[in-house]
Write a protein that holds these residues in place. Structure first.
Motif, mmCIF file in Angstrom:
data_model
loop_
_atom_site.group_PDB
_atom_site.id
_atom_site.type_symbol
_atom_site.label_atom_id
_atom_site.label_comp_id
_atom_site.label_asym_id
_atom_site.label_seq_id
_atom_site.Cartn_x
_atom_site.Cartn_y
_atom_site.Cartn_z
ATOM 1 N N VAL A 1 147.913 96.727 -51.725
ATOM 2 C CA VAL A 1 148.095 95.271 -51.761
ATOM 3 C C VAL A 1 146.798 94.575 -52.179
ATOM 4 N N LEU A 2 145.677 95.021 -51.635
ATOM 5 C CA LEU A 2 144.431 94.319 -51.958
ATOM 6 C C LEU A 2 143.939 94.637 -53.359
ATOM 7 N N THR A 3 144.142 95.884 -53.816
ATOM 8 C CA THR A 3 143.761 96.207 -55.189
ATOM 9 C C THR A 3 144.581 95.359 -56.147
ATOM 10 N N TRP A 4 145.867 95.288 -55.849
ATOM 11 C CA TRP A 4 146.782 94.506 -56.673
ATOM 12 C C TRP A 4 146.338 93.044 -56.731
ATOM 13 N N VAL B 1 141.824 88.334 -61.279
ATOM 14 C CA VAL B 1 140.711 88.331 -62.246
ATOM 15 C C VAL B 1 140.921 87.187 -63.235
ATOM 16 N N SER B 2 139.883 86.398 -63.424
ATOM 17 C CA SER B 2 139.989 85.235 -64.307
ATOM 18 C C SER B 2 140.314 85.655 -65.741
ATOM 19 N N SER B 3 141.266 84.935 -66.358
ATOM 20 C CA SER B 3 141.673 85.314 -67.718
ATOM 21 C C SER B 3 140.533 85.087 -68.707
ATOM 22 N N PHE C 1 139.889 99.448 -72.187
ATOM 23 C CA PHE C 1 138.609 98.851 -71.802
ATOM 24 C C PHE C 1 138.835 97.691 -70.833
ATOM 25 N N LEU C 2 139.878 96.896 -71.122
ATOM 26 C CA LEU C 2 140.175 95.749 -70.253
ATOM 27 C C LEU C 2 140.494 96.204 -68.831
ATOM 28 N N VAL C 3 141.202 97.331 -68.707
ATOM 29 C CA VAL C 3 141.534 97.821 -67.365
ATOM 30 C C VAL C 3 140.304 98.412 -66.688
ATOM 31 N N LEU C 4 139.654 99.344 -67.391
ATOM 32 C CA LEU C 4 138.591 100.121 -66.754
ATOM 33 C C LEU C 4 137.294 99.339 -66.581
ATOM 34 N N LYS C 5 136.983 98.475 -67.530
ATOM 35 C CA LYS C 5 135.671 97.832 -67.504
ATOM 36 C C LYS C 5 135.734 96.346 -67.147
ATOM 37 N N VAL C 6 136.924 95.786 -67.095
ATOM 38 C CA VAL C 6 137.024 94.373 -66.702
ATOM 39 C C VAL C 6 137.811 94.248 -65.401
ATOM 40 N N ALA C 7 139.096 94.683 -65.416
ATOM 41 C CA ALA C 7 139.952 94.458 -64.248
ATOM 42 C C ALA C 7 139.428 95.188 -63.012
ATOM 43 N N ILE C 8 139.113 96.473 -63.146
ATOM 44 C CA ILE C 8 138.738 97.255 -61.965
ATOM 45 C C ILE C 8 137.398 96.805 -61.374
ATOM 46 N N PRO C 9 136.342 96.681 -62.168
ATOM 47 C CA PRO C 9 135.102 96.195 -61.550
ATOM 48 C C PRO C 9 135.247 94.801 -60.934
#
Lengths: 339, 265
Positions: free
Chosen positions: A221-224, A230-232, A247-255
């Motif tokens: 739930v918290l990861t989601w 994350v700001s667009s 890249f958007l997932v690994l280097k933007v969304a996750i961090p």
């Protein structure tokens, strides 16, 4: 102007100078001396009176208390020669006073005058006795608990993290997983215990599953929510710079979601401890939960307290470790919660 | 000296790309109702030009920039970079937004390296990151985190993050809008000198007529929403320009008049 007042201060302050070192000494070492006195009191409380029961470690405990008293005294008085260890000891001296006083009271109230009903409130020396005489069994239990907890927690955290990222990222995954999560997630994992124990091949795998379930829900739930919030603008920046979806997932969304993920990991740790202990008490024939249950069965109350102390050290150690990892990974974040 | 700067700008103009905006219209859906934001906008930008887009706030200038960047697709019309239709974002067209939007979990150096990393060429091109940081004068802050920077410094990092990609079109969406007036004037001069040295085509959205006139070759004035091109003004003055230049003051009066302000000051 300032130079005048400085020399003024020096002149008129002269008589005060002789008193100041004593005050400073009391402020720096007073607590250490008090700690030493408290521990001497504890040592004396062990040795001065006869025990009301039959405990073999009373004498050793008294000697140990005197050693602690000596360390507290010389450690704080001579802290200037001991570097960081000395400073650390000085800072904790007030706690040493409280602990010494508490142990003295405990010793008197149980072993010496039996103000507290005896089998239920064992004296300190009987708990020491458990640590020395029942050590192998206790260590086995610790090992079993850590193994079970670590396996379940790691599986739950990994699955929860991946699920959370997928729901946050993909609308299709969200469509299917979200309702399931809503339905199953809030159910306490312990409610599955009876079913889990006869559907899984072993009680160990059943408990691993339940611990993973208890961990997985808050992490998901918290990861989601972290990924979803994350700001667009971050994605816009990355996209104009040539970023591909991976890249958007690994280097933007996750961090960007990582601070939320750690809150989830923290909450998951708490609820998985509860499941661990209950699972060990009910089904698994090993571990600290089982040790507690077994000790109760034999009315071995000292063993119960001993196991409880170990358990609390393990749980708080696990949380400290998690926070250390978080602080390392999130150095960029300021003003975070302190544990 | 002025001629030298101009000559330099001309020789480097090959680095910029031409941009054609052809009869572009765009609208947003808000609660089912259609809200037109751009109406039949056509602009043709020469390689290496510095074009300022000026208009009342909320008129749709920023939407036009998003279309040029390829972040959104227009409802009608087409946008071309060097004759090639713009369909998606590409590092040859980089945007500097009003907020620096630095990634807070990355150091200054890592933020600037973002574009090269996303394109998978960082390993062989690390020197370009250092060069971009030198260019904006923040080499000493390479290991700092964004929260340790002032507003002006953060915007400089955002500029370096854009420039490291050697863009052909630099898209500036009110990048100086939130800075204090002193930092703003300094950064305006820096922008002009960067543009002259690098020769990229520049598109600057602003609502400050003076800023547009100090920086751009060409000022395009938009109407209220839905935005239409109201005027296309050439600013033939050498750089560096002076704010007190009577020629610019005259243009400014004209522009403010176009924006519906009765100018008596």
């Amino acid at each position: 102007m300032s130079t005048y007042s400085l020399s003024d201060g020096l002149a008129s302050g002269a008589p005060r100078v002789s008193r100041a070192p004593l005050l400073a000494w009391v402020r720096e070492s007073g607590a250490g001396v008090a700690a030493s006195i408290a521990w001497i009191a504890f040592g004396l409380s062990c040795l001065l009176w006869e025990d009301v029961g039959d405990w073999s470690r009373t004498h050793s405990l008294g000697i140990a208390a005197f050693i602690v008293a000596a360390v507290a005294l010389f450690g704080t008085v001579g802290a200037d020669y001991l570097g960081s260890a000395g400073r650390a000891l000085r800072q904790r001296a007030a706690w040493l006073v409280a602990l010494g006083a508490f142990l003295t009271l405990w010793e008197l109230a149980t072993a010496k005058f039996a103000w507290l009903p005896l089998p239920f409130f064992p004296p300190p020396q009987s708990i020491i006795e458990v640590y020395t005489d029942d050590l192998p069994k206790l260590l086995d239990s610790v090992f079993a608990s850590v193994k079970l907890q670590l396996g379940g927690y790691l599986i739950g955290a990994a699955v929860g993290f991946l699920t959370g990222v997928s729901i946050g990222w993909s609308r299709a995954v969200g469509y299917w997983v979200h309702p399931v999560l809503r339905f199953i997630g809030p159910l306490p994992a312990t409610a599955w215990l009876p079913i889990a124990f006869f559907t899984f091949p072993s009680s160990w795998s059943a408990s691993t599953f339940l611990i993973a379930l208890a961990t997985g829900f808050p992490v998901t739930v918290l990861t989601w929510s972290g990924v979803a919030s994350v700001s667009s603008a971050y994605y816009d920046v990355a996209r104009t710079l040539g970023a591909k979806p991976s890249f958007l997932v690994l280097k933007v969304a996750i961090p960007a979601a990582l601070p939320h993920v750690f809150v989830g990991l923290f909450m998951g740790l708490g609820s998985s401890f509860a499941v661990l202990v209950v699972a060990e008490m009910i089904g698994v024939k090993a571990g600290l939960g089982w040790y507690l249950q077994w000790a109760q069965g034999w009315a071995a109350y000292a063993n119960m307290y001993a196991a409880l102390i170990v358990m609390s050290l393990l749980c708080s150690g696990a949380i400290t470790l998690l926070f250390a990892i978080r602080d390392r990974l999130l150095v960029w974040q300021k003003g975070t919660v302190k544990w | 000296m002025v001629e030298a700067a101009l000559a330099e700008a001309v020789t480097h103009s090959a680095a910029g790309a031409a941009l054609d905006i052809e009869q572009v219209s765009h609208a947003f859906d808000i609660d089912g109702a259609e809200l037109p934001v751009l109406s039949d906008v056509s602009i043709s930008v020469e390689p290496g030009e510095f074009v300022a887009l000026l208009g009342p706030s909320g008129c749709g200038k920023s939407t036009l920039l998003r279309l040029v960047a390829g972040l959104d697709k227009p409802r009608a019309g087409a946008l071309r970079e060097d004759e090639v239709r713009i369909k998606s974002p590409h590092p040859s067209r980089v945007v500097v937004f009003q907020d620096p939007t630095l990634f807070p979990w990355r150091s200054v150096w890592d933020n600037v390296a973002l574009g090269l990393e996303a394109q998978g060429i960082l390993k062989s091109q690390r020197h370009r990151v250092d060069a971009a940081l030198d260019l904006v004068g923040l080499a000493d802050f390479r290991n700092a985190y964004p929260h340790q920077l002032s507003g002006g410094m953060a915007q400089r990092v955002a500029l370096a993050r854009a420039l490291v990609n050697d863009p052909k079109i630099l898209i500036l969406d009110e990048p100086l809008g939130k800075l204090d007036s002193l930092t703003r004037i300094t950064m305006q001069a820096e922008l002009v000198s960067l543009w002259q040295r690098k020769g990229f085509t520049t598109l600057l959205v602003t609502h400050d007529a003076e800023e547009a006139l100090v920086l751009a070759n060409r000022v395009i004035v938009f109407s209220d929403r839905p935005a239409r091109v109201k005027a296309d003004i050439r600013v033939d003055r050498p750089y560096p320009r002076h704010r007190g230049d009577p020629y610019l003051a005259d243009l400014r009066r004209q522009i403010l008049g176009l924006l519906g302000l009765d100018v008596t000051w």
